[in-house]
Design a protein around this motif. Structure first.
Motif, PDB file in Angstrom:
ATOM      1  N   ALA A   1       0.832  -1.207   0.000  1.00  0.00           N
ATOM      2  CA  ALA A   1       0.000   0.000   0.000  1.00  0.00           C
ATOM      3  C   ALA A   1       0.865   1.255   0.000  1.00  0.00           C
ATOM      4  O   ALA A   1       0.575   2.219  -0.717  1.00  0.00           O
ATOM      5  CB  ALA A   1      -0.941  -0.006   1.197  1.00  0.00           C
ATOM      6  N   LEU A   2       1.933   1.260   0.792  1.00  0.00           N
ATOM      7  CA  LEU A   2       2.814   2.427   0.846  1.00  0.00           C
ATOM      8  C   LEU A   2       3.536   2.666  -0.468  1.00  0.00           C
ATOM      9  O   LEU A   2       3.641   3.806  -0.930  1.00  0.00           O
ATOM     10  CB  LEU A   2       3.828   2.277   1.985  1.00  0.00           C
ATOM     11  N   VAL A   3       4.041   1.614  -1.072  1.00  0.00           N
ATOM     12  CA  VAL A   3       4.746   1.757  -2.348  1.00  0.00           C
ATOM     13  C   VAL A   3       3.791   2.261  -3.424  1.00  0.00           C
ATOM     14  O   VAL A   3       4.126   3.173  -4.190  1.00  0.00           O
ATOM     15  CB  VAL A   3       5.421   0.430  -2.758  1.00  0.00           C
ATOM     16  N   LEU A   4       2.587   1.708  -3.476  1.00  0.00           N
ATOM     17  CA  LEU A   4       1.607   2.153  -4.457  1.00  0.00           C
ATOM     18  C   LEU A   4       1.244   3.619  -4.207  1.00  0.00           C
ATOM     19  O   LEU A   4       1.206   4.418  -5.152  1.00  0.00           O
ATOM     20  CB  LEU A   4       0.353   1.273  -4.413  1.00  0.00           C
TER      21      LEU A   4
ATOM     22  N   SER B   1      -2.521  15.874  -3.612  1.00  0.00           N
ATOM     23  CA  SER B   1      -2.486  14.442  -3.900  1.00  0.00           C
ATOM     24  C   SER B   1      -2.930  14.192  -5.331  1.00  0.00           C
ATOM     25  O   SER B   1      -3.857  14.826  -5.823  1.00  0.00           O
ATOM     26  CB  SER B   1      -3.410  13.673  -2.958  1.00  0.00           C
ATOM     27  N   GLU B   2      -2.253  13.264  -5.981  1.00  0.00           N
ATOM     28  CA  GLU B   2      -2.590  12.910  -7.361  1.00  0.00           C
ATOM     29  C   GLU B   2      -3.539  11.724  -7.437  1.00  0.00           C
ATOM     30  O   GLU B   2      -4.006  11.367  -8.521  1.00  0.00           O
ATOM     31  CB  GLU B   2      -1.298  12.609  -8.130  1.00  0.00           C
ATOM     32  N   ILE B   3      -3.817  11.107  -6.284  1.00  0.00           N
ATOM     33  CA  ILE B   3      -4.711   9.951  -6.230  1.00  0.00           C
ATOM     34  C   ILE B   3      -5.398   9.947  -4.863  1.00  0.00           C
ATOM     35  O   ILE B   3      -4.825  10.410  -3.868  1.00  0.00           O
ATOM     36  CB  ILE B   3      -3.941   8.628  -6.478  1.00  0.00           C
ATOM     37  N   THR B   4      -6.609   9.462  -4.822  1.00  0.00           N
ATOM     38  CA  THR B   4      -7.355   9.394  -3.565  1.00  0.00           C
ATOM     39  C   THR B   4      -7.206   8.012  -2.929  1.00  0.00           C
ATOM     40  O   THR B   4      -6.786   7.053  -3.588  1.00  0.00           O
ATOM     41  CB  THR B   4      -8.853   9.663  -3.797  1.00  0.00           C
TER      42      THR B   4
ATOM     43  N   ASN C   1       4.190   5.792  -5.315  1.00  0.00           N
ATOM     44  CA  ASN C   1       4.355   5.799  -6.771  1.00  0.00           C
ATOM     45  C   ASN C   1       3.216   6.497  -7.503  1.00  0.00           C
ATOM     46  O   ASN C   1       3.428   7.052  -8.586  1.00  0.00           O
ATOM     47  CB  ASN C   1       4.514   4.377  -7.298  1.00  0.00           C
ATOM     48  N   ARG C   2       2.017   6.480  -6.941  1.00  0.00           N
ATOM     49  CA  ARG C   2       0.857   7.084  -7.604  1.00  0.00           C
ATOM     50  C   ARG C   2       0.617   8.536  -7.180  1.00  0.00           C
ATOM     51  O   ARG C   2      -0.321   9.172  -7.616  1.00  0.00           O
ATOM     52  CB  ARG C   2      -0.414   6.270  -7.328  1.00  0.00           C
ATOM     53  N   GLY C   3       1.455   9.068  -6.288  1.00  0.00           N
ATOM     54  CA  GLY C   3       1.358  10.472  -5.919  1.00  0.00           C
ATOM     55  C   GLY C   3       0.425  10.798  -4.780  1.00  0.00           C
ATOM     56  O   GLY C   3      -0.001  11.945  -4.626  1.00  0.00           O
ATOM     57  N   TYR C   4       0.110   9.821  -3.943  1.00  0.00           N
ATOM     58  CA  TYR C   4      -0.775  10.081  -2.804  1.00  0.00           C
ATOM     59  C   TYR C   4      -0.161  11.092  -1.842  1.00  0.00           C
ATOM     60  O   TYR C   4      -0.865  11.920  -1.262  1.00  0.00           O
ATOM     61  CB  TYR C   4      -1.097   8.773  -2.066  1.00  0.00           C
TER      62      TYR C   4
END
Length: 75
Positions: free
Chosen positions: A20-23, A34-37, A26-29
């Motif tokens: 979860a942390l890596v995702l 934030s780039e992702i929710t 990488n996805r900009g959380y």
């Protein structure tokens, strides 16, 4: 998998927390903004937003405690 070879092992992360942390990273959380929710992360992981929130929060706490608390004696 050998625990010593797992990059999350040194911080005491579960595989799910590390994933979860890596995702999230990488996805900009963690970007501002934030780039992702959390909902989008949850969909990508196939879990609920509450579950991904818990994984990210608890995983972050473990990493911060490992890094910051263990180095507190340096100050």
């Amino acid at each position: 998998m050998d625990e010593e070879a797992d990059p999350g092992y040194q911080f005491g992360l579960t595989q799910e927390q590390r994933e979860a942390l890596v995702l999230a990273l990488n996805r900009g959380y963690f970007s501002t903004p934030s780039e992702i929710t959390l909902d989008e992360l949850a969909n990508q992981l196939g879990i609920t937003s509450q579950a991904v929130s818990n994984r990210v929060r608890l995983g972050t706490e473990k990493v911060l405690r490992s890094v910051l608390v263990s180095s507190a004696s340096d100050f």
